[in-house]
Design a protein around this motif. Sequence first.
Motif, PDB file in Angstrom:
ATOM      1  N   CYS A 220      -9.813   2.400  -4.094  1.00 27.65           N
ATOM      2  CA  CYS A 220      -8.731   1.640  -3.463  1.00 27.65           C
ATOM      3  C   CYS A 220      -7.771   1.212  -4.666  1.00 27.65           C
ATOM      4  O   CYS A 220      -7.066   0.501  -4.326  1.00 27.65           O
ATOM      5  CB  CYS A 220      -9.238   0.415  -2.699  1.00 27.65           C
ATOM      6  SG  CYS A 220     -10.497  -0.605  -3.877  1.00 27.65           S
ATOM      7  N   ASN A 221      -8.157   1.461  -5.896  1.00 29.03           N
ATOM      8  CA  ASN A 221      -7.135   1.283  -6.887  1.00 29.03           C
ATOM      9  C   ASN A 221      -6.897   2.471  -7.775  1.00 29.03           C
ATOM     10  O   ASN A 221      -7.396   3.001  -8.835  1.00 29.03           O
ATOM     11  CB  ASN A 221      -7.521   0.266  -7.865  1.00 29.03           C
ATOM     12  CG  ASN A 221      -7.713  -1.063  -7.324  1.00 29.03           C
ATOM     13  OD1 ASN A 221      -6.819  -2.007  -7.212  1.00 29.03           O
ATOM     14  ND2 ASN A 221      -8.962  -1.637  -6.551  1.00 29.03           N
ATOM     15  N   ARG A 222      -6.183   3.209  -7.101  1.00 26.18           N
ATOM     16  CA  ARG A 222      -5.745   4.616  -7.727  1.00 26.18           C
ATOM     17  C   ARG A 222      -5.050   4.555  -9.012  1.00 26.18           C
ATOM     18  O   ARG A 222      -3.822   3.764  -9.201  1.00 26.18           O
ATOM     19  CB  ARG A 222      -4.648   5.536  -6.814  1.00 26.18           C
ATOM     20  CG  ARG A 222      -4.929   6.897  -7.037  1.00 26.18           C
ATOM     21  CD  ARG A 222      -3.601   7.663  -5.994  1.00 26.18           C
ATOM     22  NE  ARG A 222      -4.414   7.968  -5.108  1.00 26.18           N
ATOM     23  CZ  ARG A 222      -4.911   9.230  -4.632  1.00 26.18           C
ATOM     24  NH1 ARG A 222      -5.223   9.978  -5.695  1.00 26.18           N
ATOM     25  NH2 ARG A 222      -5.772   9.485  -3.522  1.00 26.18           N
TER      26      ARG A 222
ATOM     27  N   ALA B  22       2.823  10.605 -22.409  1.00 26.87           N
ATOM     28  CA  ALA B  22       2.332  10.310 -21.014  1.00 26.87           C
ATOM     29  C   ALA B  22       2.440   9.044 -20.685  1.00 26.87           C
ATOM     30  O   ALA B  22       2.118   8.060 -21.394  1.00 26.87           O
ATOM     31  CB  ALA B  22       1.028  10.923 -20.589  1.00 26.87           C
ATOM     32  N   VAL B  23       2.849   8.684 -19.182  1.00 28.87           N
ATOM     33  CA  VAL B  23       2.857   7.205 -18.743  1.00 28.87           C
ATOM     34  C   VAL B  23       1.632   7.114 -17.907  1.00 28.87           C
ATOM     35  O   VAL B  23       1.471   8.126 -17.048  1.00 28.87           O
ATOM     36  CB  VAL B  23       4.223   6.917 -17.863  1.00 28.87           C
ATOM     37  CG1 VAL B  23       4.072   5.676 -17.255  1.00 28.87           C
ATOM     38  CG2 VAL B  23       5.251   7.211 -19.139  1.00 28.87           C
ATOM     39  N   ALA B  24       0.824   6.108 -17.915  1.00 32.21           N
ATOM     40  CA  ALA B  24      -0.290   5.868 -17.248  1.00 32.21           C
ATOM     41  C   ALA B  24      -0.266   4.692 -16.653  1.00 32.21           C
ATOM     42  O   ALA B  24       0.037   3.726 -17.096  1.00 32.21           O
ATOM     43  CB  ALA B  24      -1.542   6.291 -17.984  1.00 32.21           C
ATOM     44  N   GLY B  25      -0.868   4.575 -15.368  1.00 33.52           N
ATOM     45  CA  GLY B  25      -1.067   3.145 -14.786  1.00 33.52           C
ATOM     46  C   GLY B  25      -1.951   3.024 -13.669  1.00 33.52           C
ATOM     47  O   GLY B  25      -2.624   3.890 -13.467  1.00 33.52           O
ATOM     48  N   GLU B  26      -1.780   2.296 -12.494  1.00 30.53           N
ATOM     49  CA  GLU B  26      -2.826   1.911 -11.575  1.00 30.53           C
ATOM     50  C   GLU B  26      -1.914   1.234 -10.132  1.00 30.53           C
ATOM     51  O   GLU B  26      -0.955   0.442 -10.718  1.00 30.53           O
ATOM     52  CB  GLU B  26      -3.800   1.241 -12.048  1.00 30.53           C
ATOM     53  CG  GLU B  26      -4.941   0.850 -11.012  1.00 30.53           C
ATOM     54  CD  GLU B  26      -5.960  -0.103 -11.561  1.00 30.53           C
ATOM     55  OE1 GLU B  26      -7.111  -0.280 -10.583  1.00 30.53           O
ATOM     56  OE2 GLU B  26      -5.898  -0.661 -12.836  1.00 30.53           O
ATOM     57  N   LEU B  27      -2.239   1.617  -9.110  1.00 27.77           N
ATOM     58  CA  LEU B  27      -1.910   1.072  -7.920  1.00 27.77           C
ATOM     59  C   LEU B  27      -2.742  -0.041  -7.728  1.00 27.77           C
ATOM     60  O   LEU B  27      -3.693   0.305  -7.208  1.00 27.77           O
ATOM     61  CB  LEU B  27      -1.448   2.120  -6.901  1.00 27.77           C
ATOM     62  CG  LEU B  27      -0.673   2.806  -6.722  1.00 27.77           C
ATOM     63  CD1 LEU B  27      -0.467   3.939  -7.845  1.00 27.77           C
ATOM     64  CD2 LEU B  27      -0.440   3.764  -5.506  1.00 27.77           C
TER      65      LEU B  27
ATOM     66  N   ALA C 123       6.139  15.950  -5.799  1.00 31.08           N
ATOM     67  CA  ALA C 123       4.775  16.889  -5.337  1.00 31.08           C
ATOM     68  C   ALA C 123       3.881  15.862  -4.209  1.00 31.08           C
ATOM     69  O   ALA C 123       4.169  14.651  -3.877  1.00 31.08           O
ATOM     70  CB  ALA C 123       3.879  16.894  -6.800  1.00 31.08           C
ATOM     71  N   PRO C 124       3.061  16.812  -3.723  1.00 34.39           N
ATOM     72  CA  PRO C 124       2.112  15.955  -2.732  1.00 34.39           C
ATOM     73  C   PRO C 124       1.125  15.024  -3.487  1.00 34.39           C
ATOM     74  O   PRO C 124       1.027  15.145  -4.544  1.00 34.39           O
ATOM     75  CB  PRO C 124       1.416  17.154  -1.778  1.00 34.39           C
ATOM     76  CG  PRO C 124       1.329  18.115  -3.030  1.00 34.39           C
ATOM     77  CD  PRO C 124       2.670  18.113  -3.812  1.00 34.39           C
TER      78      PRO C 124
ATOM     79  N   THR D 292      -0.081   4.957   2.463  1.00 38.45           N
ATOM     80  CA  THR D 292       1.017   4.352   1.629  1.00 38.45           C
ATOM     81  C   THR D 292       1.231   4.771   0.164  1.00 38.45           C
ATOM     82  O   THR D 292       2.239   4.480  -0.432  1.00 38.45           O
ATOM     83  CB  THR D 292       1.122   2.758   1.537  1.00 38.45           C
ATOM     84  OG1 THR D 292      -0.144   2.426   1.344  1.00 38.45           O
ATOM     85  CG2 THR D 292       1.285   2.316   3.270  1.00 38.45           C
ATOM     86  N   SER D 293       0.123   5.309  -0.354  1.00 38.80           N
ATOM     87  CA  SER D 293       0.104   5.531  -1.931  1.00 38.80           C
ATOM     88  C   SER D 293       1.189   6.454  -2.378  1.00 38.80           C
ATOM     89  O   SER D 293       1.676   6.035  -3.311  1.00 38.80           O
ATOM     90  CB  SER D 293      -1.303   6.234  -2.250  1.00 38.80           C
ATOM     91  OG  SER D 293      -2.373   5.282  -1.829  1.00 38.80           O
ATOM     92  N   ARG D 294       1.547   7.490  -1.572  1.00 38.26           N
ATOM     93  CA  ARG D 294       2.324   8.590  -2.331  1.00 38.26           C
ATOM     94  C   ARG D 294       3.737   7.926  -2.119  1.00 38.26           C
ATOM     95  O   ARG D 294       4.610   8.014  -2.890  1.00 38.26           O
ATOM     96  CB  ARG D 294       2.445   9.742  -1.203  1.00 38.26           C
ATOM     97  CG  ARG D 294       3.452  10.943  -1.695  1.00 38.26           C
ATOM     98  CD  ARG D 294       3.509  12.187  -1.106  1.00 38.26           C
ATOM     99  NE  ARG D 294       4.379  13.057  -1.750  1.00 38.26           N
ATOM    100  CZ  ARG D 294       5.697  13.093  -1.389  1.00 38.26           C
ATOM    101  NH1 ARG D 294       6.299  12.209  -0.595  1.00 38.26           N
ATOM    102  NH2 ARG D 294       6.546  13.936  -2.075  1.00 38.26           N
ATOM    103  N   GLY D 295       4.248   7.246  -0.967  1.00 32.71           N
ATOM    104  CA  GLY D 295       5.509   6.601  -0.909  1.00 32.71           C
ATOM    105  C   GLY D 295       5.770   5.445  -2.056  1.00 32.71           C
ATOM    106  O   GLY D 295       6.668   5.299  -2.449  1.00 32.71           O
ATOM    107  N   ILE D 296       4.610   4.844  -2.212  1.00 36.62           N
ATOM    108  CA  ILE D 296       4.563   4.048  -3.350  1.00 36.62           C
ATOM    109  C   ILE D 296       4.932   4.243  -4.579  1.00 36.62           C
ATOM    110  O   ILE D 296       5.591   4.079  -5.536  1.00 36.62           O
ATOM    111  CB  ILE D 296       3.481   2.868  -3.587  1.00 36.62           C
ATOM    112  CG1 ILE D 296       3.354   2.023  -2.162  1.00 36.62           C
ATOM    113  CG2 ILE D 296       3.311   2.153  -4.774  1.00 36.62           C
ATOM    114  CD1 ILE D 296       2.226   0.975  -2.349  1.00 36.62           C
ATOM    115  N   LEU D 297       4.293   5.485  -5.044  1.00 40.34           N
ATOM    116  CA  LEU D 297       4.415   6.316  -6.348  1.00 40.34           C
ATOM    117  C   LEU D 297       5.708   6.856  -6.288  1.00 40.34           C
ATOM    118  O   LEU D 297       6.387   6.734  -7.202  1.00 40.34           O
ATOM    119  CB  LEU D 297       3.396   7.403  -6.559  1.00 40.34           C
ATOM    120  CG  LEU D 297       2.089   6.905  -7.020  1.00 40.34           C
ATOM    121  CD1 LEU D 297       0.898   7.894  -6.784  1.00 40.34           C
ATOM    122  CD2 LEU D 297       2.201   6.599  -8.543  1.00 40.34           C
TER     123      LEU D 297
END
Length: 449
Positions: free
Chosen positions: A69-71, A116-121, A83-84, A92-97
């Motif tokens: 739940c926190n990708r 590289a850029v790293a983060g979290e939803l 990319a998919p 909703t995850s792909r649309g948010i990214l």
Amino acid sequence: MKRLIEKGLMFGNLVEVSSPALIDRYNRALAHLTGKRTELTDFHIDISGFSPEVGEELGDERYLNPNGCNRQFILLTTAQKSAPLLNVTFSTSRGILRQFIEANEAQLFALTARDAVAGELANSVFEVSSPTRLLDIRQITIEADTIGGHVADAAKLAQKIERFRQEPAGWRDDVLIAEMIGMAKKTGDVTRVPIALPKMTFEQANFWTSHFGGLYVFRDVKLPAVISVMPQSGLEGLVMDLSSRNRIADWLERCGLVEPIVKARAMDSAAVLRQKMDFILVDAADALNLDLGLATRNDLRKIARQLGAALPEEFQGLSRLLAWVEGGGDWPRITSEHPAYFYTLRARAHADRDLVNMLLSQLAPLDVRQMFITHKELFYSSYASWSDRKRGYVADFLEREYMVDKAGARRALFGAEPAMDEAERAAPKAKSRRTHLAGPWGPARKGRR
């Protein structure tokens, strides 16, 4: 699955990672997020930076999404926006990214040129041990930075520059000046080329999740509801499962979320109905181990004649509707109890059109084309259970009829992309709360319309 991969129907549009520099950046980000590294010399990544090859190497398909739940995500290039998203747990995850990448594309292009850029939803829920926890998810917030902390350092440098400008004795503060020079070597001149990745927050009102066998959560509609693929015990009062066909049909109608395909604007409903009938015939023939021949429409007609009265109810219902469309039959009474009912619908043009079409593909699972377009996770799990005969037919059809013009196929089936304000205009006022049997035009009526 090899057939799907070869035809570009699975793992398509992934971004290749093969240069030593990119692999090193990916490993730094991977170690930063998970403490793991990959020894692969080339692999492919999706929009979130997840790699199926790395997942197989690590023996962990959720190495970037451990709690579901926190990708977490890794961006090596802004090209990832096309990319998919693999191993989807929230629709909703792909649309948010994608929105995050597009809103910050210039900054991300500059940042990924060096690191590289790293983060979290991130959301307020860190575990989903019960279905009720899913209802606590209201917003998704993205915070991201390079592994070297360029964004954070740029913000600190900007503060020091402002302090230097504001303090009367700032030009004599040797320590402050030395700190600014040292940080500028890493960030560059932030006064000329600012570096910033603002925190972005996204509403998550209506969504699908793979948790608990699959749940569709609709909160931003006139009649909020949760629709579960499996019977649930943790959401009494709110939840309907897929067996509640009458309640779901009534709810879809009252919320103004669907329309009959035979009334949809600029749609060749006869052609769509014929294709749905073909898919139903293929499934029926496969279940009876009948020879599909070359699986042309003529071959399928022969199968229909063989089956005769044993034709599936879905096929018979759509056949009567097709006769009505072409002017050769009476108006058919297809209520929500009829197995063909949900095959006669598509989502109206509103903000959650894709989510509703996704739900309809779950309710009309023999329409494999709609399932592939709107619900990849369901398609791949269903494909794994089919015979090789049916797999071959479906894969060949999708390669021939869908892959050559994806946008055109989606437009023909679901209409043009809805405008953002159409969601407010689409839903009529709620009707009576009494559940009734719905037909393709609303309540079932006698006679020709």
